[in-house]
Design an enzyme around this catalytic site. Structure first.
Site, short mmCIF file in Angstrom:
data_model
loop_
_atom_site.label_atom_id
_atom_site.label_comp_id
_atom_site.label_asym_id
_atom_site.label_seq_id
_atom_site.Cartn_x
_atom_site.Cartn_y
_atom_site.Cartn_z
CB SER A 208 15.79 4.68 4.91
OG SER A 208 16.61 5.42 4.03
CD GLU B 124 11.76 2.63 4.08
OE1 GLU B 124 12.56 2.17 3.24
OE2 GLU B 124 11.49 3.83 4.19
NE ARG C 218 10.43 3.70 0.85
CZ ARG C 218 10.55 4.46 -0.25
NH1 ARG C 218 9.62 4.42 -1.19
NH2 ARG C 218 11.59 5.25 -0.40
#
EC number: 1.3.1.98
Length: 621
Positions: A542, A612, A492
């Site tokens: 998410s 995230e 990420r």
């Protein structure tokens, strides 16, 4: 018109009561009616001040026996109801701030001109005798040429839930207190706004303190305001031969004149009645004389003051930036105050200062050049699928690449997509060419640019697996094609994210595959998402990164947090790794759920969950 002004008041709160009490001392004015949102409060107000209680604001504006209205509503309603009053043929005295932004006030000013009605922002200090006295001393040259204006207004202001002061868009210290500083600065300085330093303290997305250093033309200005400090109220106008310090900026009665080589001189001018009296008298003079504008607070002054407050809030002159972008890209590519709720998958977010949609790679490069030249903060926007934008919005320029950078091409096994192409579209393109490798992306609701930015992935696949190279604009403005191996693609994250690069396009190196097998895999992944994820609700996918050795969703579920709710936001019952907008959520609701989940998982399992989701705009300081 007769020699008496018949007044209506929109609003029945504390400031409306202070105005009504002061109006009783103006022999040329009479209070006819009042309106408000709570019938009981309006009835009590009408009984106390001996006027009619109207069922609503529209009913008051429809009355033929009302010549002028005082707008005493929450700040977020000032512009709307000022325009409605002007359209109804009423003169308007509107409590400050006249509007939330200069762009909003422009519509008010245009309505005043179009309907030939007097409009005045109720900037009380300007109407007081001391203010006019100080202005005269400066005009007469007693302190020489003005070089700086330093304004301080600090108070302790607390209001309960639901009060307008706590509104992330319409409340806060800049609009309530900073507008006074803007008015003092505007009186003694003019020219282009250039911000050199700006700081803010936020609580629950609302600015509680603001300090801004800027120049108006050649005059250095400082505005320092706080709603969480001991009382301090003063403004110092400094010139080449001395200075004048005013000791109470909202209800000025005393000032100290300091001149080189002379003793300090106390200047005193008491208020005529109370702090509303001079303002009401001046408005009455203007209306009864048929004046088009107030000589004390004309429309142009209110517009400049609003623009100064906007610069204080943003740290740059958003209008100068918007004008430059419009000249470079076309005015149809630029918008002011665009709600970010329309551009995020959470369906949340307040207004962006400036919203721009460049066309093509050249347009994007030109846009970024203009932003560099003006020192304007910016955010590159794709589908907004990883963003939680504050209810207060974004104090900067949002660059939307989805409508102007959407070309797709292919050469053998290579598929090149511009930054604004959606990942599902890229996946479909690859499938149509019988190329395998992008199946994992078929349900990720982001863009190619955003996917490279965060090395997006799902179901054991990620961008790093298939990316060959990426064309990027670097912070210094040069464009370069960077090999995937040089982009530091991690979980990420990427060099695009850490080094401030802007993706123009990405080239994926795929492999020949069987069309039916590719389609079957994509259908399977789509079905798995639909069965396990709350796709019917707004979310950012998410919410948390996968903690090492754990799964975020399992930890959250094991902590008993499925269904945990704050306002309209909740931990999904379907998948605990998702925080969702049930409908009617605010960004503050989502942030509160995220904070509670992190704290609970930390306390129960000793695991730190890292979001995230990216938080954009003011949340807290």
């Amino acid at each position: 018109m007769s020699d008496t002004v018949r007044w209506g008041i929109l609003g029945a709160g504390s400031i409306a009561k202070r105005f009504a009490a002061s109006l009783a001392g103006e022999p040329r004015g009479t209070l006819v009616a009042a309106s408000g949102r709570t019938p009981a409060h309006v009835e009590a107000f009408a009984s106390e001040f001996r006027c009619d209680a109207c069922a609503d604001h529209d009913a008051l504006l429809a009355r033929d026996d009302v010549d002028a209205v005082y707008v005493a509503l929450p700040a977020s309603m000032h512009a709307e109801w000022s325009v409605k009053a002007l359209e109804a043929g009423k003169a308007v005295l509107c409590e400050k701030p006249a509007a939330l932004t200069a762009a909003e006030f422009s519509r008010v000013a245009q309505a005043a001109v179009d309907h030939d009605r007097l409009y005045v922002e109720a900037m009380k200090p300007r109407f007081t005798p001391l203010y006019q006295k100080v202005r005269g001393l400066v005009v007469d040259g007693l302190i020489g040429e003005v070089g700086s204006v330093a304004f301080t207004l600090r108070r302790t202001i607390e209001h309960g839930d639901g009060h307008w002061y706590n509104d992330p868009v319409g409340g806060g210290a800049a609009l309530d207190l900073g507008i006074y500083g803007a008015a003092w600065a505007d009186e003694y300085a003019g020219g282009a706004i250039s911000v050199s330093a700006c700081s803010h303290t936020y609580r629950d997305e609302v600015d509680r303190a603001d300090r801004c250093e800027f120049t108006l033309g050649d005059v250095a200005c400082t505005v320092d305001v706080s709603a969480d400090a001991a009382d301090d109220s003063r403004v110092t106008i400094s010139g080449s031969l001395g200075s004048i310090e005013v000791l109470e900026v909202t209800r000025p009665e005393r000032a100290v004149l300091r001149r080189d080589g002379a003793d300090d001189e106390l200047v005193e001018c008491p208020l005529p009645g109370d702090d509303f009296s001079a303002e009401i008298a001046s408005f009455t003079d203007s209306l009864l004389s048929g004046a088009q504008e107030s000589p004390v607070m004309p429309l142009a002054d209110s517009l400049r003051c609003a623009r100064i407050v906007d610069a204080m809030a943003s740290g740059y002159d958003r209008y100068a930036v918007a004008e430059a972008l419009g000249a470079e890209l076309g005015e149809d590519c630029v918008a002011l105050g665009e709600p970010m709720a329309a551009h995020t998958t959470f369906h949340l977010g307040g207004p962006a200062d400036v919203f721009v949609t460049p066309r093509g790679a050249g347009g994007l490069a030109s846009c970024l050049r203009v932003l560099r030249e003006h020192g304007a903060p910016h955010l590159i926007l794709g589908k907004g699928s990883d963003l939680l934008v504050s209810d207060a919005g974004y104090r900067g320029v949002v660059v939307d690449v989805t409508r102007g950078l959407d070309d797709v091409s292919h050469d053998g096994c290579r598929v090149t997509c511009q930054a604004g192409v959606s990942l599902p579209e890229a996946s479909e393109m690859a499938a149509a060419l019988s190329l395998t490798g992008l199946e994992f992306a078929c349900g990720i609701p982001g863009t190619v640019g955003g996917a490279v930015f965060m090395n997006a992935g799902a179901y054991d696949g990620c961008i790093a697996d298939v990316l060959e190279s990426c064309e990027c604009v670097f912070p210094d403005g040069h464009t370069e094609t960077v090999a995937a191996a040089d982009l530091a693609l991690g979980y990420r994250t990427s060099r695009v994210r850490t080094d401030g690069l802007t993706v123009v396009s990405a080239t994926f190196l795929l492999a020949p595959g069987n069309a039916d097998a590719i389609r079957s895999k994509m259908d399977d992944l789509t079905e798995r998402r639909a069965s396990k994820q709350p796709l019917e609700l707004g979310s950012a996918g998410s919410t948390f990164k996968r903690p090492e050795g754990h799964f975020a969703g399992k930890l959250i579920g094991d902590a008993g947090l499925k269904g945990y709710t704050v306002g309209g936001a909740a931990v999904s019952e379907k998948h605990a790794g998702f925080v969702v907008n049930l409908g009617g959520a605010t960004a503050a609701d989502v942030a509160a759920v995220i904070a509670h989940v992190r704290e609970t998982v930390r306390e129960r399992f000793g695991v730190e969950l890292e979001p995230e989701v990216r938080f954009v705009g003011p949340f807290s300081s």
